[in-house]
Design a protein around this motif. Structure first.
Motif, PDB file in Angstrom:
ATOM      1  N   CYS A 145       9.164   2.129 -10.807  1.00 49.28           N
ATOM      2  CA  CYS A 145       9.240   1.717  -9.361  1.00 49.28           C
ATOM      3  C   CYS A 145       7.798   0.611  -9.488  1.00 49.28           C
ATOM      4  O   CYS A 145       7.778  -0.162 -10.647  1.00 49.28           O
ATOM      5  CB  CYS A 145       8.410   3.079  -8.927  1.00 49.28           C
ATOM      6  SG  CYS A 145       6.811   3.159  -9.784  1.00 49.28           S
ATOM      7  N   GLU A 147       5.068  -1.678  -6.852  1.00 49.25           N
ATOM      8  CA  GLU A 147       4.414  -1.948  -5.563  1.00 49.25           C
ATOM      9  C   GLU A 147       4.547  -0.151  -4.676  1.00 49.25           C
ATOM     10  O   GLU A 147       3.561   0.969  -4.833  1.00 49.25           O
ATOM     11  CB  GLU A 147       4.824  -3.150  -4.896  1.00 49.25           C
ATOM     12  CG  GLU A 147       4.867  -4.077  -5.229  1.00 49.25           C
ATOM     13  CD  GLU A 147       5.343  -5.282  -4.634  1.00 49.25           C
ATOM     14  OE1 GLU A 147       5.908  -5.097  -3.416  1.00 49.25           O
ATOM     15  OE2 GLU A 147       4.429  -6.447  -3.894  1.00 49.25           O
ATOM     16  N   ASN A 148       5.053  -0.443  -3.328  1.00 47.64           N
ATOM     17  CA  ASN A 148       4.802   0.257  -2.502  1.00 47.64           C
ATOM     18  C   ASN A 148       4.826   1.714  -3.261  1.00 47.64           C
ATOM     19  O   ASN A 148       4.572   3.540  -2.874  1.00 47.64           O
ATOM     20  CB  ASN A 148       4.819   0.246  -1.344  1.00 47.64           C
ATOM     21  CG  ASN A 148       4.439   0.890  -0.243  1.00 47.64           C
ATOM     22  OD1 ASN A 148       3.038   1.425  -0.244  1.00 47.64           O
ATOM     23  ND2 ASN A 148       5.273   1.511   0.153  1.00 47.64           N
ATOM     24  N   SER A 149       6.410   1.792  -4.134  1.00 44.36           N
ATOM     25  CA  SER A 149       7.140   3.027  -4.191  1.00 44.36           C
ATOM     26  C   SER A 149       6.082   3.871  -5.417  1.00 44.36           C
ATOM     27  O   SER A 149       6.350   4.668  -6.497  1.00 44.36           O
ATOM     28  CB  SER A 149       8.345   2.339  -5.036  1.00 44.36           C
ATOM     29  OG  SER A 149       8.783   2.249  -3.872  1.00 44.36           O
ATOM     30  N   ALA A 151       3.391   5.637  -5.199  1.00 47.07           N
ATOM     31  CA  ALA A 151       2.649   6.351  -4.625  1.00 47.07           C
ATOM     32  C   ALA A 151       3.829   7.359  -5.031  1.00 47.07           C
ATOM     33  O   ALA A 151       3.013   8.584  -5.012  1.00 47.07           O
ATOM     34  CB  ALA A 151       2.781   6.002  -3.230  1.00 47.07           C
ATOM     35  N   SER A 193      12.856   2.850  -4.767  1.00 49.28           N
ATOM     36  CA  SER A 193      12.553   1.592  -4.553  1.00 49.28           C
ATOM     37  C   SER A 193      13.664   1.330  -3.013  1.00 49.28           C
ATOM     38  O   SER A 193      14.124   1.563  -2.373  1.00 49.28           O
ATOM     39  CB  SER A 193      14.177   0.183  -5.602  1.00 49.28           C
ATOM     40  OG  SER A 193      14.425  -0.827  -4.405  1.00 49.28           O
ATOM     41  N   TYR A 194      12.802   1.239  -2.126  1.00 46.51           N
ATOM     42  CA  TYR A 194      13.061   1.473  -0.368  1.00 46.51           C
ATOM     43  C   TYR A 194      13.826   0.251  -0.223  1.00 46.51           C
ATOM     44  O   TYR A 194      15.134   1.032   0.335  1.00 46.51           O
ATOM     45  CB  TYR A 194      11.815   1.043   0.187  1.00 46.51           C
ATOM     46  CG  TYR A 194      11.944   0.540   1.973  1.00 46.51           C
ATOM     47  CD1 TYR A 194      11.844   2.018   2.452  1.00 46.51           C
ATOM     48  CD2 TYR A 194      12.011  -0.356   2.334  1.00 46.51           C
ATOM     49  CE1 TYR A 194      12.588   1.545   3.897  1.00 46.51           C
ATOM     50  CE2 TYR A 194      12.360  -0.559   3.923  1.00 46.51           C
ATOM     51  CZ  TYR A 194      11.988   0.568   4.669  1.00 46.51           C
ATOM     52  OH  TYR A 194      12.219   0.814   5.744  1.00 46.51           O
ATOM     53  N   SER A 198      14.696  -4.049  -5.768  1.00 43.79           N
ATOM     54  CA  SER A 198      13.641  -4.569  -5.962  1.00 43.79           C
ATOM     55  C   SER A 198      14.259  -4.749  -7.986  1.00 43.79           C
ATOM     56  O   SER A 198      14.854  -3.697  -9.022  1.00 43.79           O
ATOM     57  CB  SER A 198      12.487  -3.687  -6.869  1.00 43.79           C
ATOM     58  OG  SER A 198      12.046  -3.718  -5.442  1.00 43.79           O
ATOM     59  N   ASN A 246       5.837  -5.375   4.256  1.00 47.74           N
ATOM     60  CA  ASN A 246       5.714  -4.006   3.191  1.00 47.74           C
ATOM     61  C   ASN A 246       6.398  -3.326   4.499  1.00 47.74           C
ATOM     62  O   ASN A 246       6.165  -3.051   5.412  1.00 47.74           O
ATOM     63  CB  ASN A 246       4.179  -4.410   2.619  1.00 47.74           C
ATOM     64  CG  ASN A 246       3.904  -5.289   1.997  1.00 47.74           C
ATOM     65  OD1 ASN A 246       4.123  -6.018   1.426  1.00 47.74           O
ATOM     66  ND2 ASN A 246       2.595  -5.241   2.573  1.00 47.74           N
ATOM     67  N   ILE A 248       6.065  -0.120   4.817  1.00 46.22           N
ATOM     68  CA  ILE A 248       4.804   0.706   5.603  1.00 46.22           C
ATOM     69  C   ILE A 248       4.528   2.319   5.560  1.00 46.22           C
ATOM     70  O   ILE A 248       3.842   3.377   4.573  1.00 46.22           O
ATOM     71  CB  ILE A 248       3.255   0.578   5.893  1.00 46.22           C
ATOM     72  CG1 ILE A 248       4.064   0.882   7.626  1.00 46.22           C
ATOM     73  CG2 ILE A 248       3.170  -0.807   6.009  1.00 46.22           C
ATOM     74  CD1 ILE A 248       2.563   0.476   8.815  1.00 46.22           C
ATOM     75  N   SER A 250       8.300   3.832   4.571  1.00 45.72           N
ATOM     76  CA  SER A 250       8.556   4.054   2.919  1.00 45.72           C
ATOM     77  C   SER A 250       8.225   5.089   2.416  1.00 45.72           C
ATOM     78  O   SER A 250       9.447   6.280   1.924  1.00 45.72           O
ATOM     79  CB  SER A 250       8.855   2.820   2.708  1.00 45.72           C
ATOM     80  OG  SER A 250       7.739   2.492   1.321  1.00 45.72           O
ATOM     81  N   ARG A 251       6.797   5.105   2.190  1.00 47.37           N
ATOM     82  CA  ARG A 251       6.570   6.565   1.275  1.00 47.37           C
ATOM     83  C   ARG A 251       6.620   7.733   1.709  1.00 47.37           C
ATOM     84  O   ARG A 251       6.868   8.653   0.721  1.00 47.37           O
ATOM     85  CB  ARG A 251       4.834   6.419   0.945  1.00 47.37           C
ATOM     86  CG  ARG A 251       4.131   6.184   2.082  1.00 47.37           C
ATOM     87  CD  ARG A 251       2.306   5.329   1.516  1.00 47.37           C
ATOM     88  NE  ARG A 251       1.368   5.539   2.324  1.00 47.37           N
ATOM     89  CZ  ARG A 251       1.710   4.434   3.884  1.00 47.37           C
ATOM     90  NH1 ARG A 251       2.526   3.160   3.260  1.00 47.37           N
ATOM     91  NH2 ARG A 251       1.095   4.540   4.415  1.00 47.37           N
TER      92      ARG A 251
END
Length: 296
Positions: A145, A147-149, A151, A193-194, A198, A246, A248, A250-251
């Protein structure tokens, strides 16, 4: 959150979400902005060809508590000049610069619930079953993953380690790819990956597949690069929620998928994994403070 936004900008930003009758009010106001401040609610409703309750709904959609507050704002703008717009309305989350801070928790929960409902509709039972089987049987599980992924990826790592599975997650993209090249057909890899595009995450998953490992992609975009690069793809919803570029939310959907995988692995061999979970829990049972005894 209120400075820098004029009534005209407010009307234009909410126009698409208005009812047809409310759009009649919006059209009239936009075409006669200078004159509306001098009209009563009865006069505006008559000229716009709508009912007075429709006018009330229109001004409340703009964030005003009532028609009087709306007229006051128009008078202030006519007196002082309309302020410059601070920024365009944000896509995906219904956040407006004039929103009240106390409304944000409700808005956030509503969006999260909507995202979860979308996730439930999107997850393929066959893909989910196959992903659970891959994880439960894997010798080593790699997780990729950026960045945001990170989490949901770290959450999956924690949960699977508690079940006694051998997992690894590197925060560095290069190390993810190096780790992937040392996998074998007895192993599995999961990539979050949202967008599904990526580059570092896709490269790591492709390398894992090249090494012979079973590959699982968790993404929100069905026809993405990562979806086509995995043996199994779990679609965590089909919408794109973007705020300043971003995803936000997706998580929210990805964490739900993590919980699905975790519980699915336990159910795949309940005796084995429940025993492993008990073993893990026993090791850290003394690591928390005990609640003080109540005095009699």
């Amino acid at each position: 959150m209120t400075a820098g936004i004029g009534s005209e900008e407010k009307i234009k930003s909410v126009y698409a979400s208005l009812r047809a009758s409310e759009k009649k009010v919006a059209d009239y106001v936009l075409s006669r902005m200078d004159a509306v401040a001098g009209l009563s609610i009865a006069e505006l409703s008559r000229r716009a060809g709508v009912s007075q309750p429709t006018v009330i709904r229109f001004v409340r959609a703009l964030g005003f508590s009532g028609y009087r507050r709306f007229k006051f704002a128009l008078l202030e703008e006519r007196r002082n000049g309309a302020p410059e717009a601070a920024f365009e309305p944000l896509d995906g989350f219904d956040l407006r610069p004039w929103d009240r801070l106390e409304d944000i928790p409700l808005k956030t929960v509503r969006v999260s619930k909507s995202v979860l409902d979308d996730t439930l509709k999107s997850v393929s039972p066959a893909a989910y079953r196959q992903a659970v089987a891959y994880l439960a049987a894997a010798r080593i599980i790699d997780i990729y993953c950026v960045e945001n992924s990170m989490a949901p990826a770290s959450d999956l790592l924690n949960k699977l380690i508690y079940l006694g599975l051998q997992c690894r997650l590197h925060t560095d993209g290069y190390l993810q790819q190096i780790s992937a090249c040392h996998l074998s057909p007895a192993d599995a890899a999961v990539a979050f990956s949202y967008s599904g595009s990526s580059a570092d995450t896709v490269k790591a998953l492709k390398q894992a597949k090249k090494s012979g490992a079973k590959t699982i992609a968790v993404t929100n975009v069905r026809d993405s690069v990562i979806a086509g690069s995995a043996d199994v793809c779990i679609l965590a919803g089909g919408r794109r929620n973007v705020i300043y570029g971003n995803a936000i939310f997706s998580r929210v959907s990805q964490l739900a998928v993590v919980d699905m995988l975790y519980m699915g692995v336990i159910l795949s061999d309940y005796r084995r994994f429940s025993a492993e979970l008990d073993k893990s829990g026993a090791l850290i049972r003394d690591r928390g403070y005990e609640a003080p005894e109540k005095k009699k």
